[in-house]
Design a protein around this motif. Structure first.
Motif, PDB file in Angstrom:
ATOM      1  N   THR A 179       0.839  -1.187   0.000  1.00 24.09           N
ATOM      2  CA  THR A 179       0.000   0.000   0.000  1.00 24.09           C
ATOM      3  C   THR A 179       0.882   1.248   0.000  1.00 24.09           C
ATOM      4  OG1 THR A 179      -1.867   1.080   1.094  1.00 24.09           O
ATOM      5  CG2 THR A 179      -0.189   0.134   2.520  1.00 24.09           C
ATOM      6  N   VAL A 180       0.327   2.324  -0.467  1.00 27.79           N
ATOM      7  CA  VAL A 180       1.033   3.611  -0.496  1.00 27.79           C
ATOM      8  C   VAL A 180       0.483   4.484   0.622  1.00 27.79           C
ATOM      9  CG1 VAL A 180       1.554   5.645  -1.881  1.00 27.79           C
ATOM     10  CG2 VAL A 180       1.305   3.420  -2.990  1.00 27.79           C
ATOM     11  N   ARG A 181       1.359   5.044   1.424  1.00 27.07           N
ATOM     12  CA  ARG A 181       0.955   5.929   2.523  1.00 27.07           C
ATOM     13  C   ARG A 181       0.752   7.342   1.979  1.00 27.07           C
ATOM     14  NH1 ARG A 181       0.242   2.684   6.806  1.00 27.07           N
ATOM     15  NH2 ARG A 181       1.928   1.228   7.145  1.00 27.07           N
ATOM     16  N   LEU A 182      -0.282   7.979   2.414  1.00 28.16           N
ATOM     17  CA  LEU A 182      -0.605   9.329   1.954  1.00 28.16           C
ATOM     18  C   LEU A 182       0.421  10.350   2.428  1.00 28.16           C
ATOM     19  CD1 LEU A 182      -2.598  11.044   0.395  1.00 28.16           C
ATOM     20  CD2 LEU A 182      -3.891  11.334   2.502  1.00 28.16           C
ATOM     21  N   ASP A 183       0.865  10.230   3.679  1.00 26.14           N
ATOM     22  CA  ASP A 183       1.805  11.195   4.232  1.00 26.14           C
ATOM     23  C   ASP A 183       3.215  10.609   4.231  1.00 26.14           C
ATOM     24  OD1 ASP A 183       3.251  13.078   5.605  1.00 26.14           O
ATOM     25  OD2 ASP A 183       1.979  13.081   7.392  1.00 26.14           O
ATOM     26  N   PRO A 184       4.042  10.957   3.238  1.00 24.60           N
ATOM     27  CA  PRO A 184       5.387  10.381   3.154  1.00 24.60           C
ATOM     28  C   PRO A 184       6.320  10.846   4.266  1.00 24.60           C
ATOM     29  CG  PRO A 184       5.103  12.066   1.484  1.00 24.60           C
ATOM     30  CD  PRO A 184       3.772  11.900   2.169  1.00 24.60           C
ATOM     31  N   GLU A 185       5.922  11.844   5.023  1.00 24.34           N
ATOM     32  CA  GLU A 185       6.779  12.361   6.097  1.00 24.34           C
ATOM     33  C   GLU A 185       6.361  11.866   7.477  1.00 24.34           C
ATOM     34  OE1 GLU A 185       7.035  16.571   5.617  1.00 24.34           O
ATOM     35  OE2 GLU A 185       7.877  16.392   3.619  1.00 24.34           O
ATOM     36  N   GLU A 186       5.361  10.980   7.528  1.00 23.36           N
ATOM     37  CA  GLU A 186       4.924  10.434   8.816  1.00 23.36           C
ATOM     38  C   GLU A 186       6.054   9.610   9.414  1.00 23.36           C
ATOM     39  OE1 GLU A 186       1.402   7.590  10.615  1.00 23.36           O
ATOM     40  OE2 GLU A 186       1.286   8.276   8.556  1.00 23.36           O
ATOM     41  N   PRO A 187       6.494   9.931  10.616  1.00 21.21           N
ATOM     42  CA  PRO A 187       7.635   9.223  11.220  1.00 21.21           C
ATOM     43  C   PRO A 187       7.374   7.724  11.359  1.00 21.21           C
ATOM     44  CG  PRO A 187       7.011  11.144  12.537  1.00 21.21           C
ATOM     45  CD  PRO A 187       5.953  10.961  11.492  1.00 21.21           C
ATOM     46  N   GLY A 188       8.400   6.945  11.033  1.00 18.56           N
ATOM     47  CA  GLY A 188       8.318   5.504  11.213  1.00 18.56           C
ATOM     48  C   GLY A 188       7.542   4.753  10.155  1.00 18.56           C
TER      49      GLY A 188
ATOM     50  N   ASP B 105       7.172   3.916   5.965  1.00 21.89           N
ATOM     51  CA  ASP B 105       7.661   4.030   4.597  1.00 21.89           C
ATOM     52  C   ASP B 105       6.501   4.428   3.699  1.00 21.89           C
ATOM     53  OD1 ASP B 105      10.258   3.196   5.263  1.00 21.89           O
ATOM     54  OD2 ASP B 105       9.651   1.093   5.161  1.00 21.89           O
ATOM     55  N   VAL B 106       6.805   5.083   2.598  1.00 20.64           N
ATOM     56  CA  VAL B 106       5.764   5.473   1.655  1.00 20.64           C
ATOM     57  C   VAL B 106       5.073   4.235   1.102  1.00 20.64           C
ATOM     58  CG1 VAL B 106       5.317   6.595  -0.556  1.00 20.64           C
ATOM     59  CG2 VAL B 106       6.872   7.648   1.067  1.00 20.64           C
ATOM     60  N   LEU B 107       5.854   3.216   0.756  1.00 24.34           N
ATOM     61  CA  LEU B 107       5.301   1.933   0.324  1.00 24.34           C
ATOM     62  C   LEU B 107       5.403   0.980   1.503  1.00 24.34           C
ATOM     63  CD1 LEU B 107       6.918   1.586  -3.205  1.00 24.34           C
ATOM     64  CD2 LEU B 107       4.541   2.119  -2.678  1.00 24.34           C
ATOM     65  N   ALA B 108       4.295   0.393   1.897  1.00 20.91           N
ATOM     66  CA  ALA B 108       4.293  -0.470   3.081  1.00 20.91           C
ATOM     67  C   ALA B 108       3.511  -1.745   2.804  1.00 20.91           C
ATOM     68  CB  ALA B 108       3.676   0.279   4.253  1.00 20.91           C
ATOM     69  N   PRO B 109       3.860  -2.832   3.491  1.00 18.95           N
ATOM     70  CA  PRO B 109       3.122  -4.080   3.317  1.00 18.95           C
ATOM     71  C   PRO B 109       1.668  -3.916   3.721  1.00 18.95           C
ATOM     72  CG  PRO B 109       5.136  -4.450   4.559  1.00 18.95           C
ATOM     73  CD  PRO B 109       4.960  -2.970   4.432  1.00 18.95           C
ATOM     74  N   ALA B 110       0.780  -4.551   2.976  1.00 14.14           N
ATOM     75  CA  ALA B 110      -0.645  -4.523   3.284  1.00 14.14           C
ATOM     76  C   ALA B 110      -1.127  -5.939   3.574  1.00 14.14           C
ATOM     77  CB  ALA B 110      -1.416  -3.916   2.117  1.00 14.14           C
ATOM     78  N   VAL B 111      -0.242  -6.748   4.155  1.00 13.00           N
ATOM     79  CA  VAL B 111      -0.580  -8.134   4.478  1.00 13.00           C
ATOM     80  C   VAL B 111      -0.222  -8.382   5.948  1.00 13.00           C
ATOM     81  CG1 VAL B 111      -0.303  -9.049   2.148  1.00 13.00           C
ATOM     82  CG2 VAL B 111       1.688  -8.883   3.609  1.00 13.00           C
ATOM     83  N   VAL B 112      -0.831  -9.403   6.541  1.00 16.71           N
ATOM     84  CA  VAL B 112      -0.589  -9.667   7.955  1.00 16.71           C
ATOM     85  C   VAL B 112       0.395 -10.808   8.186  1.00 16.71           C
ATOM     86  CG1 VAL B 112      -2.776  -8.727   8.726  1.00 16.71           C
ATOM     87  CG2 VAL B 112      -2.648 -11.123   8.085  1.00 16.71           C
ATOM     88  N   ASP B 113       0.530 -11.728   7.259  1.00 15.77           N
ATOM     89  CA  ASP B 113       1.452 -12.848   7.398  1.00 15.77           C
ATOM     90  C   ASP B 113       2.883 -12.317   7.443  1.00 15.77           C
ATOM     91  OD1 ASP B 113       3.268 -14.750   5.436  1.00 15.77           O
ATOM     92  OD2 ASP B 113       2.073 -15.906   6.873  1.00 15.77           O
ATOM     93  N   GLU B 114       3.645 -12.721   8.450  1.00 21.04           N
ATOM     94  CA  GLU B 114       4.990 -12.169   8.656  1.00 21.04           C
ATOM     95  C   GLU B 114       5.913 -12.361   7.451  1.00 21.04           C
ATOM     96  OE1 GLU B 114       6.750 -10.412  11.196  1.00 21.04           O
ATOM     97  OE2 GLU B 114       4.716  -9.982  11.786  1.00 21.04           O
ATOM     98  N   VAL B 115       5.942 -13.553   6.882  1.00 27.28           N
ATOM     99  CA  VAL B 115       6.845 -13.800   5.756  1.00 27.28           C
ATOM    100  C   VAL B 115       6.460 -12.938   4.570  1.00 27.28           C
ATOM    101  CG1 VAL B 115       7.714 -15.522   4.129  1.00 27.28           C
ATOM    102  CG2 VAL B 115       7.352 -16.140   6.522  1.00 27.28           C
ATOM    103  N   ARG B 116       5.172 -12.902   4.270  1.00 27.49           N
ATOM    104  CA  ARG B 116       4.719 -12.093   3.132  1.00 27.49           C
ATOM    105  C   ARG B 116       4.929 -10.601   3.403  1.00 27.49           C
ATOM    106  NH1 ARG B 116       2.762 -14.551  -0.831  1.00 27.49           N
ATOM    107  NH2 ARG B 116       1.305 -13.008  -1.605  1.00 27.49           N
ATOM    108  N   ARG B 117       4.845 -10.182   4.670  1.00 27.52           N
ATOM    109  CA  ARG B 117       5.157  -8.781   5.011  1.00 27.52           C
ATOM    110  C   ARG B 117       6.620  -8.491   4.691  1.00 27.52           C
ATOM    111  NH1 ARG B 117       2.018  -5.582   7.986  1.00 27.52           N
ATOM    112  NH2 ARG B 117       3.738  -4.570   9.073  1.00 27.52           N
ATOM    113  N   GLY B 118       7.497  -9.433   5.056  1.00 37.15           N
ATOM    114  CA  GLY B 118       8.916  -9.255   4.756  1.00 37.15           C
ATOM    115  C   GLY B 118       9.173  -9.182   3.263  1.00 37.15           C
ATOM    116  N   LEU B 119       8.538 -10.084   2.508  1.00 35.59           N
ATOM    117  CA  LEU B 119       8.707 -10.064   1.053  1.00 35.59           C
ATOM    118  C   LEU B 119       8.093  -8.796   0.452  1.00 35.59           C
ATOM    119  CD1 LEU B 119       8.032 -13.812   0.116  1.00 35.59           C
ATOM    120  CD2 LEU B 119      10.242 -12.654   0.495  1.00 35.59           C
ATOM    121  N   ALA B 120       6.983  -8.342   1.020  1.00 33.87           N
ATOM    122  CA  ALA B 120       6.362  -7.106   0.531  1.00 33.87           C
ATOM    123  C   ALA B 120       7.279  -5.908   0.778  1.00 33.87           C
ATOM    124  CB  ALA B 120       5.006  -6.883   1.201  1.00 33.87           C
TER     125      ALA B 120
END
Length: 138
Positions: free
Chosen positions: A92-101, A103-118
């Motif tokens: 997913t893309v975050r609307l506020d790229p300056e939000e602390p902590g 990333d602009v592109l972030a995982p949109a999945v809950v499974d840990e491995v797939r989050r890492g790959l995302a």
């Protein structure tokens, strides 16, 4: 005098992942890589054989694309398998790229491995957008 340009964090992550050819021999190695690079939480990570196969396909596809930029031929099937993994990951893309902590592109999945790959996929997307991927050597 030459100016050294430091690779971005995304480039370092992608290079490190692509360079795991001999270091990603089993699911424990994958868990270790994901933890060492801060891509998953510190707890236990249940990694299935399917997860492991996806990680290898993504790694091999990225590696093939990087080597193709160096003038080496790339196996179209290796690239296609890597692309299928990317197609299945949700980022997913975050609307506020300056939000602390965040990333602009972030995982949109809950499974840990797939989050890492995302997260690796998001790093690849950042490199593709800037063209920085062409300077990564594996």
């Amino acid at each position: 005098m030459t100016t050294t340009i430091r690779p971005t964090a995304a480039a370092e992550l992608v290079r490190s992942f692509a360079a795991t050819a001999g270091d990603l021999g089993d699911r424990a190695d994958l868990a270790r890589f994901l933890r060492e690079h801060g891509l998953v939480s510190a707890g236990a990570i249940p990694i299935t054989l399917a997860d492991f196969d996806e990680a290898l396909a993504l790694r091999d596809g990225i590696r093939a694309q990087l080597r193709r930029a160096e003038g080496h031929p790339a196996d179209p099937e290796v690239l296609a398998r890597g692309q299928r993994v990317l197609d299945g990951l949700r980022v997913t893309v975050r609307l506020d790229p300056e939000e602390p902590g965040h990333d602009v592109l972030a995982p949109a999945v809950v499974d840990e491995v797939r989050r890492g790959l995302a997260r690796i996929a998001a790093a690849w997307a950042a490199l593709a957008a800037t063209g920085e991927w062409r300077s990564i050597r594996v």
